[in-house]
Scaffold this active site. Structure first.
Site, PDB file in Angstrom:
ATOM      1  N   ARG A  46       0.808  -1.226   0.000  1.00 59.63           N
ATOM      2  CA  ARG A  46       0.000   0.000   0.000  1.00 59.63           C
ATOM      3  C   ARG A  46       0.844   1.281   0.000  1.00 59.63           C
ATOM      4  O   ARG A  46       0.577   2.223   0.760  1.00 59.63           O
ATOM      5  CB  ARG A  46      -0.985   0.011   1.173  1.00 59.63           C
TER       6      ARG A  46
ATOM      7  N   SER B  21     -10.587  -0.067   3.332  1.00 60.30           N
ATOM      8  CA  SER B  21      -9.815  -0.425   4.536  1.00 60.30           C
ATOM      9  C   SER B  21      -9.163   0.812   5.139  1.00 60.30           C
ATOM     10  O   SER B  21      -8.412   1.519   4.454  1.00 60.30           O
ATOM     11  CB  SER B  21      -8.728  -1.445   4.181  1.00 60.30           C
TER      12      SER B  21
ATOM     13  N   GLU C 262      -4.110   3.138   6.417  1.00 64.01           N
ATOM     14  CA  GLU C 262      -4.020   2.930   4.960  1.00 64.01           C
ATOM     15  C   GLU C 262      -4.596   4.155   4.251  1.00 64.01           C
ATOM     16  O   GLU C 262      -4.039   4.637   3.275  1.00 64.01           O
ATOM     17  CB  GLU C 262      -4.793   1.676   4.543  1.00 64.01           C
TER      18      GLU C 262
END
Ligand SMILES: Cc1cc2nc3c(=O)[nH]c(=O)nc-3n(C[C@H](O)[C@H](O)[C@H](O)COP(=O)(O)OP(=O)(O)OC[C@H]3O[C@@H](n4cnc5c(N)ncnc54)[C@H](O)[C@@H]3O)c2cc1C
Length: 310
Positions: free
Chosen positions: A184, A233, A303
């Site tokens: 990520r 998320s 995230e």
């Protein structure tokens, strides 16, 4: 500088930009419509370039007035604070959304192209490797910065190179192997705006590609909520645990702050139930982080990106 002088000098700077860029530049544009949370205050200056040449010229002008630049993609991973964003916010316009097949197995796509459209274009050209993009709601630019992915795929695996523009308006190409990608994220400098990228797949029967797309889409439907105001998320998974497991284990899954809630279907998805403030989502994020740390000793890492003034 006192507040009145600051406002007047800001107005002069905006008026200068307005003279050059007309309808492509706005003042105090409310950003909530550009984020999947549907939250966020105004941007001091908001710019939607309609060509690379216009963007390049704008960046040179902004350099003269020394304003901070923030880039927005499709806003599917970004919480924008209620007080809005100081400086300049740039969102690439529709001219940056395009798809071309440049040879048998390589696609050239504009940074504002939605991931889903890339996946469908690849399918229509019998190119596999892009199926996972059918269930990520962002744009290509955001996908590269985030190294987005699912089901063991991620954008860096299909990337060949990116075309970028720097804060001096200079355009250049960076090969994939010059960028360090990780879970990520990647180490592309913040001052670069991605304009387009080349992505590589391999030839496969169209129906097989379609089946794979549907398999991924259905998997997502079963495990994640849809039709809600969320950015997916909230926290990254850790090396040993999924973030949702840690949230559940720490009894955070039913927490809420005002209308900022945690999805009962997937407790790493934080949701604006309708009238939440961005500050309430942020408070819920911080409360969850604290409780998970108290219970497990693990420091969850965000995230999603949070932008704007506190
Ligand atoms: C329902 C839902 C499901 C999701 N599922 C997944 C998933 O399975 N896997 C996954 O990885 N993510 C998932 N996400 C998160 C999100 O979709 C991805 O991170 C996506 O790639 C973000 O793209 P964006 O264009 O929306 O980026 P934004 O949120 O607009 O921006 C993200 C970052 O990219 C930067 N950026 C955007 N465009 C550019 C550009 N042109 N040049 C330079 N910087 C740029 C921004 O400055 C910011 O730092 C999900 C989100 C939602 C809402």
């Amino acid at each position: 500088m006192d507040e009145r002088l600051k406002r007047e000098s800001m107005k002069l700077k905006f008026d200068e930009l307005k003279k050059i860029y007309g309808d492509n530049v706005y003042k105090d544009e409310i950003l909530s419509k550009y984020s999947w949370f549907n939250l966020g205050g105004p941007s001091e200056i908001f710019f939607r370039p309609n060509s690379v040449a216009q963007l390049s010229s704008f960046l040179r002008e902004v350099k003269k007035i020394n304003k901070k630049i923030t880039i927005l993609g499709a806003g599917s991973n970004t919480l924008i604070r209620d007080s809005g964003v100081n400086g300049v916010t740039i969102k690439l316009g529709s001219k940056f959304s395009f798809l071309n097949l440049i040879n048998d197995d390589t696609i050239h796509a504009g940074a504002a192209t939605l991931d889903k459209n890339i996946s469908n274009f690849a399918r229509d050209n019998s190119l596999s490797n892009f199926e996972f993009l059918s269930c990520i709601p962002g744009s290509l630019g955001g996908g590269i910065v985030m190294n987005s992915g699912c089901y063991k795929n991620e954008i860096s695996k299909i990337l060949v190179s990116v075309e970028v523009i720097d804060s001096n308006g200079k355009i250049f190409e960076i090969e994939k192997n010059k960028i360090n990608f990780f879970y990520r994220g990647c180490d592309l400098p913040d001052n670069l705006i991605i304009l387009s990228a080349k992505l590589k797949g391999f030839k496969l029967d169209k129906s097989k590609i379609e089946n794979k797309q549907n398999e991924f889409i259905n998997k997502k439907k079963d495990s994640q909520p849809s039709q809600i105001k969320t950015c997916g998320s909230t926290f990254k998974n850790t090396k040993n645990f999924k973030a949702w497991e840690l949230i559940k284990k720490s009894n955070c899954d039913k927490m809420f702050v005002g209308e900022a809630k945690i999805s009962p279907k997937h407790c790493n998805f934080f949701v604006n139930e309708g009238n939440a403030k961005a500050s309430e989502i942020e408070q819920l994020i911080n409360k969850t982080k604290e409780k998970v740390f108290e219970k497990t000793g693990i420091n969850l890492e965000l995230e999603i990106k949070i932008i704007g003034e506190r």
